[in-house]
Design a protein around this motif. Structure first.
Motif, PDB file in Angstrom:
ATOM      1  N   ILE A   1     -11.830 -13.679  16.298  1.00  0.00           N
ATOM      2  CA  ILE A   1     -12.418 -12.356  16.136  1.00  0.00           C
ATOM      3  C   ILE A   1     -12.570 -11.672  17.493  1.00  0.00           C
ATOM      4  CG2 ILE A   1     -13.628 -13.075  14.051  1.00  0.00           C
ATOM      5  CD1 ILE A   1     -16.243 -13.076  15.681  1.00  0.00           C
TER       6      ILE A   1
ATOM      7  N   GLU B   1      -5.657 -10.358   9.685  1.00  0.00           N
ATOM      8  CA  GLU B   1      -6.556  -9.578   8.835  1.00  0.00           C
ATOM      9  C   GLU B   1      -6.188  -9.684   7.348  1.00  0.00           C
ATOM     10  OE1 GLU B   1      -7.731  -5.714  10.185  1.00  0.00           O
ATOM     11  OE2 GLU B   1      -7.175  -6.155  12.257  1.00  0.00           O
TER      12      GLU B   1
ATOM     13  N   THR C   1      -7.343 -13.633  11.876  1.00  0.00           N
ATOM     14  CA  THR C   1      -8.159 -12.597  12.482  1.00  0.00           C
ATOM     15  C   THR C   1      -8.822 -11.798  11.373  1.00  0.00           C
ATOM     16  OG1 THR C   1      -6.453 -10.866  12.519  1.00  0.00           O
ATOM     17  CG2 THR C   1      -6.502 -12.406  14.373  1.00  0.00           C
TER      18      THR C   1
ATOM     19  N   HIS D   1     -11.973  -8.396  10.853  1.00  0.00           N
ATOM     20  CA  HIS D   1     -13.061  -7.566  11.352  1.00  0.00           C
ATOM     21  C   HIS D   1     -14.260  -7.574  10.410  1.00  0.00           C
ATOM     22  CE1 HIS D   1     -11.238  -5.833  14.929  1.00  0.00           C
ATOM     23  NE2 HIS D   1     -10.116  -5.685  14.257  1.00  0.00           N
TER      24      HIS D   1
ATOM     25  N   VAL E   1     -15.554 -13.924   7.633  1.00  0.00           N
ATOM     26  CA  VAL E   1     -15.525 -14.848   8.771  1.00  0.00           C
ATOM     27  C   VAL E   1     -16.629 -15.891   8.637  1.00  0.00           C
ATOM     28  CG1 VAL E   1     -15.814 -15.061  11.283  1.00  0.00           C
ATOM     29  CG2 VAL E   1     -14.486 -13.158  10.327  1.00  0.00           C
TER      30      VAL E   1
END
Length: 262
Positions: free
Chosen positions: A36, A177, A207, A209, A214
């Motif tokens: 991240i 993502e 990855t 956001h 996460v």
């Protein structure tokens, strides 16, 4: 335990701007690890260097102790390294079935489009079922992938990435993502499927956001800021890190043991 992926002193620049500055990390088999950081931190560049789409200026990447320095992206896929992208990449001119058939044939060194409809049907059906796409029905699966919802295109891309690995339960998936652009329900479903892959032995580096995708999912979290790895550890350790809170998560961020909220 020997790491399956080892990244050492990875450095890359675009002109005079350094995107990666001495990045080091390791992944164990079957781990689900989140990378991240803010936009422009170097996450996609790191993925591209590991997958072989870009050549790092300095540093080494080892996969199962094999130095990947002179190995192309295509040959890295043959070694078991697959990747998805921020925006779902599927062949919209082909049917849903044909997208998977094409990937399965390419993994076997076959690329003839004129035999797509007659090859790899059983394997294609397996991956469609694994990603929850089989229940769309025969008509939808034989229709253009362009007609899928965006959430289902993301599922199809993930199915294609897995199908392209020679031994999926021993491979590495780089997911850029995977939950981007999805509804909350689709996001939960996607990350559940990603986590189940690691339960089967696949190693995942992704990855994201959205912190719900996460801190409720990853076994470990790596934090990249301005091309430097500033923190790594469990979700709880990273959420409590002062540098991470100050430069990325924000001081108001709270971690409740399963998900994070700003």
């Amino acid at each position: 335990m020997t790491a399956v992926l080892k990244v050492e002193n990875l450095q890359h620049h675009y002109g005079g701007v350094w995107a990666l500055q001495g990045v080091d990390f390791e992944l164990q088999a079957g781990e689900c690890v989140a990378l991240i950081g803010p936009n422009g931190a170097g996450k996609s560049t790191c993925f591209a260097c590991v997958a072989g789409q870009q050549t790092a200026a300095h540093g080494k990447v080892h996969w199962h102790q094999q130095d990947l320095a002179r190995i192309s992206a295509k040959d890295r896929r043959a070694l078991g390294i697959g990747r998805t992208f921020q925006v779902a990449q599927v062949f919209e001119a082909l049917s849903v079935y044909q997208n998977l058939q094409l990937v399965l044939q390419a993994a076997k060194g076959i690329s003839a489009f004129d035999v797509l409809d007659h090859c790899q049907n059983e394997a294609a059906s397996f991956w469609l079922e694994a990603m929850g796409l089989q229940n769309l029905g025969k008509a939808a699966l034989n229709d253009s992938a362009a007609h899928l919802s965006y959430g289902n295109q993301k599922r199809l891309e993930l199915a294609m990435a897995m199908a392209g690995l020679p031994q999926p339960n021993q491979g590495l998936l780089l997911l850029d993502e995977p939950a981007a652009g999805l509804s909350p329900e689709e996001r939960l479903d996607m990350m559940d499927r990603v986590k189940r892959m690691t339960d089967g032995g696949t190693t995942v580096l992704y990855t994201e956001h959205n912190m719900d995708a996460v801190f409720g999912v990853a076994d470990r979290v790596l934090v990249l800021i301005d091309g430097q790895l500033v923190a790594q550890g469990t979700a709880q350790e990273v959420a409590a890190n002062d540098v991470v809170r100050q430069r990325y998560l924000g001081q108001a961020f709270t971690f409740n043991g399963g998900a994070g909220h700003a």
